[in-house]
Design a protein around this motif. Sequence first.
Motif, PDB file in Angstrom:
ATOM      1  N   GLY A 148      60.794 -10.934  71.398  1.00  0.00           N
ATOM      2  CA  GLY A 148      60.669 -10.474  70.024  1.00  0.00           C
ATOM      3  C   GLY A 148      60.799  -9.257  69.640  1.00  0.00           C
ATOM      4  O   GLY A 148      60.687  -8.964  68.560  1.00  0.00           O
ATOM      5  N   LEU A 149      60.753  -8.525  70.468  1.00  0.00           N
ATOM      6  CA  LEU A 149      60.537  -6.831  70.198  1.00  0.00           C
ATOM      7  C   LEU A 149      62.027  -6.503  69.581  1.00  0.00           C
ATOM      8  O   LEU A 149      63.063  -6.645  70.375  1.00  0.00           O
ATOM      9  CB  LEU A 149      60.241  -5.987  71.367  1.00  0.00           C
ATOM     10  N   SER A 150      62.202  -5.920  68.545  1.00  0.00           N
ATOM     11  CA  SER A 150      63.294  -5.233  67.962  1.00  0.00           C
ATOM     12  C   SER A 150      63.254  -3.731  67.730  1.00  0.00           C
ATOM     13  O   SER A 150      64.212  -2.910  67.887  1.00  0.00           O
ATOM     14  CB  SER A 150      63.520  -5.906  66.651  1.00  0.00           C
ATOM     15  N   ARG A 151      62.057  -3.179  67.919  1.00  0.00           N
ATOM     16  CA  ARG A 151      61.928  -1.567  67.619  1.00  0.00           C
ATOM     17  C   ARG A 151      60.479  -1.147  68.279  1.00  0.00           C
ATOM     18  O   ARG A 151      59.637  -1.867  67.694  1.00  0.00           O
ATOM     19  CB  ARG A 151      62.009  -1.003  66.233  1.00  0.00           C
ATOM     20  N   ALA A 152      60.281  -0.083  69.025  1.00  0.00           N
ATOM     21  CA  ALA A 152      59.192   0.556  69.478  1.00  0.00           C
ATOM     22  C   ALA A 152      59.303   1.936  69.287  1.00  0.00           C
ATOM     23  O   ALA A 152      60.226   2.614  69.157  1.00  0.00           O
ATOM     24  CB  ALA A 152      59.074   0.186  70.967  1.00  0.00           C
ATOM     25  N   GLU A 153      58.057   2.510  68.380  1.00  0.00           N
ATOM     26  CA  GLU A 153      58.059   3.743  68.193  1.00  0.00           C
ATOM     27  C   GLU A 153      56.740   4.596  68.715  1.00  0.00           C
ATOM     28  O   GLU A 153      55.711   4.048  68.868  1.00  0.00           O
ATOM     29  CB  GLU A 153      58.109   4.182  66.867  1.00  0.00           C
ATOM     30  N   LEU A 154      57.153   5.784  69.360  1.00  0.00           N
ATOM     31  CA  LEU A 154      56.061   6.478  69.691  1.00  0.00           C
ATOM     32  C   LEU A 154      55.316   7.623  68.640  1.00  0.00           C
ATOM     33  O   LEU A 154      56.202   8.294  68.248  1.00  0.00           O
ATOM     34  CB  LEU A 154      56.141   7.486  70.891  1.00  0.00           C
ATOM     35  N   ALA A 155      54.131   7.172  68.279  1.00  0.00           N
ATOM     36  CA  ALA A 155      53.598   8.118  67.149  1.00  0.00           C
ATOM     37  C   ALA A 155      52.632   9.016  67.438  1.00  0.00           C
ATOM     38  O   ALA A 155      52.716   9.833  68.113  1.00  0.00           O
ATOM     39  CB  ALA A 155      53.265   7.093  66.129  1.00  0.00           C
ATOM     40  N   ASP A 156      51.328   9.076  66.749  1.00  0.00           N
ATOM     41  CA  ASP A 156      50.386  10.130  66.709  1.00  0.00           C
ATOM     42  C   ASP A 156      49.764  10.332  68.235  1.00  0.00           C
ATOM     43  O   ASP A 156      49.874   9.419  69.125  1.00  0.00           O
ATOM     44  CB  ASP A 156      49.265   9.670  65.838  1.00  0.00           C
ATOM     45  N   VAL A 157      49.493  11.456  68.392  1.00  0.00           N
ATOM     46  CA  VAL A 157      48.648  11.950  69.624  1.00  0.00           C
ATOM     47  C   VAL A 157      47.184  11.551  69.513  1.00  0.00           C
ATOM     48  O   VAL A 157      46.741  12.269  68.538  1.00  0.00           O
ATOM     49  CB  VAL A 157      48.899  13.449  69.885  1.00  0.00           C
ATOM     50  N   LEU A 158      46.788  10.606  70.102  1.00  0.00           N
ATOM     51  CA  LEU A 158      45.291  10.165  69.899  1.00  0.00           C
ATOM     52  C   LEU A 158      44.451  11.043  70.786  1.00  0.00           C
ATOM     53  O   LEU A 158      43.600  11.675  70.353  1.00  0.00           O
ATOM     54  CB  LEU A 158      45.215   8.755  70.405  1.00  0.00           C
ATOM     55  N   VAL A 159      44.827  11.325  72.242  1.00  0.00           N
ATOM     56  CA  VAL A 159      44.094  12.176  73.003  1.00  0.00           C
ATOM     57  C   VAL A 159      44.992  12.971  73.748  1.00  0.00           C
ATOM     58  O   VAL A 159      45.744  12.612  74.476  1.00  0.00           O
ATOM     59  CB  VAL A 159      43.040  11.472  74.064  1.00  0.00           C
ATOM     60  N   PRO A 160      45.250  14.311  73.510  1.00  0.00           N
ATOM     61  CA  PRO A 160      46.118  15.087  74.014  1.00  0.00           C
ATOM     62  C   PRO A 160      46.154  15.199  75.638  1.00  0.00           C
ATOM     63  O   PRO A 160      44.966  15.405  76.152  1.00  0.00           O
ATOM     64  CB  PRO A 160      46.033  16.588  73.399  1.00  0.00           C
ATOM     65  N   GLY A 161      47.286  15.423  76.292  1.00  0.00           N
ATOM     66  CA  GLY A 161      47.176  15.479  77.813  1.00  0.00           C
ATOM     67  C   GLY A 161      46.972  16.975  77.743  1.00  0.00           C
ATOM     68  O   GLY A 161      47.537  17.757  77.115  1.00  0.00           O
ATOM     69  N   GLU A 162      46.630  17.470  78.763  1.00  0.00           N
ATOM     70  CA  GLU A 162      46.274  18.789  79.344  1.00  0.00           C
ATOM     71  C   GLU A 162      46.680  19.188  80.585  1.00  0.00           C
ATOM     72  O   GLU A 162      46.714  18.337  81.631  1.00  0.00           O
ATOM     73  CB  GLU A 162      44.895  19.182  79.594  1.00  0.00           C
ATOM     74  N   ASP A 163      47.496  20.353  80.580  1.00  0.00           N
ATOM     75  CA  ASP A 163      47.994  20.764  82.044  1.00  0.00           C
ATOM     76  C   ASP A 163      46.667  21.098  82.848  1.00  0.00           C
ATOM     77  O   ASP A 163      45.402  21.274  82.376  1.00  0.00           O
ATOM     78  CB  ASP A 163      48.928  22.018  82.011  1.00  0.00           C
ATOM     79  N   GLU A 164      46.882  21.269  84.207  1.00  0.00           N
ATOM     80  CA  GLU A 164      45.840  21.986  85.015  1.00  0.00           C
ATOM     81  C   GLU A 164      45.333  23.169  84.691  1.00  0.00           C
ATOM     82  O   GLU A 164      46.087  23.891  84.223  1.00  0.00           O
ATOM     83  CB  GLU A 164      46.411  21.865  86.680  1.00  0.00           C
ATOM     84  N   GLU A 165      44.108  23.275  84.716  1.00  0.00           N
ATOM     85  CA  GLU A 165      43.368  24.381  84.030  1.00  0.00           C
ATOM     86  C   GLU A 165      43.880  25.857  84.707  1.00  0.00           C
ATOM     87  O   GLU A 165      44.124  25.995  86.110  1.00  0.00           O
ATOM     88  CB  GLU A 165      41.866  24.325  84.297  1.00  0.00           C
ATOM     89  N   SER A 166      44.155  26.589  83.943  1.00  0.00           N
ATOM     90  CA  SER A 166      44.756  27.829  84.443  1.00  0.00           C
ATOM     91  C   SER A 166      43.585  28.859  85.025  1.00  0.00           C
ATOM     92  O   SER A 166      42.571  28.418  85.006  1.00  0.00           O
ATOM     93  CB  SER A 166      45.736  28.768  83.528  1.00  0.00           C
TER      94      SER A 166
END
Length: 360
Positions: A148-166
């Motif tokens: 039944g899926l016709s459309r899927a969208e990626l929207a808001d950032v809920l919790v940002p991903g982080e790179d390994e600490e510099s």
Amino acid sequence: MYEHMTFEVILKRMLDRVPNDVDKREGSIIYDALAPAAAELAQMYAELDIILNLSFADTATGEWLARRTTEFGIERRPATKARRKGLFYGSGDVPLDVPVGSRFSIGGLNYRVIERLTAGQFSLECETAGAVGNQQFGAMLPIDYVAGLSRAELADVLVPGEDEESDEALRKRYFEAVREQPFGGNVADYKQKIGGIPGVGGVKPFPAWQGGGTVKCTIIAADYNPPASALIDEVQTAIDPVQNSGQGLGLAPIGHQVTIAGVQGVTVNVTTTVTLQSGVTLGQVQGEIESVIRDYLLSLRQMWADEDNLIVRVSQIEARILTVDGVTDVAGTTLNGVAANLELQSEQIPMLGTVTINVG
């Protein structure tokens, strides 16, 4: 310490120990005998100098810095996965619930559905750790069949991903922990505990903000934007889950009533007049001018946690515009219609709005 022990210095010292009645000129027997040993010693001293620098936190890098900080219980923060809001629709754009665990793809990244938020809206986790999971927006393709899926969208950032600490971030955190000595709910303690929660880029604690025992902690997301309500709720749950109870059920000490809030974004609309080199058009420089202004505001947001309040300075914006190839002069810059610096409150950060560029 050892950087001055060059081949020439070492060889001279060795030759100085040889009696002067022996031929010590280049090419002589004694010179040719000592030169290889001097070269090896010079290499050894160079490596000793590197090892010495790797032994101290202010000069160590990579694995060696992490091993030094670990001795004090401070470990390098690994990369974390972004959590995003996904919007799903059936025929006629009716919100559609999809199975938890179903996977979707966009821009070479895969996202997995982990939690239902409301009808047709779900929390998704990027399968690739790091800030790259924050960057894609728009239409997704299903990896698994969803009826039944016709459309899927990626929207808001809920919790940002982080790179390994510099290295620099780890070094800064190490010195703060050693020098400020977090303990029992002091300011340094709140900074360390809240700053260590995935998705948090910085925190400002406000002690006794509504009387004794009350603490307000304002956070900025790891991508240096205002945090989503989901991240604020997560931090609130971790620190003081039964808000203002003072029962010590979270990380906050007993007797502390903690309120977690997010920074407020203030839109900064920039208007300026530039003089261009002969043959250069506005269209050629517009994008780069907007980019340098955006980078300047980002640098301010990255400093937010360590500053009482931020000031967006006209002079700094004009200086950066002048670095753009094709721009020879800039004048008449205003921020939100005012020809003056924009001073923000302690819980505000600048967000770029419109950039209007006139050609003088």
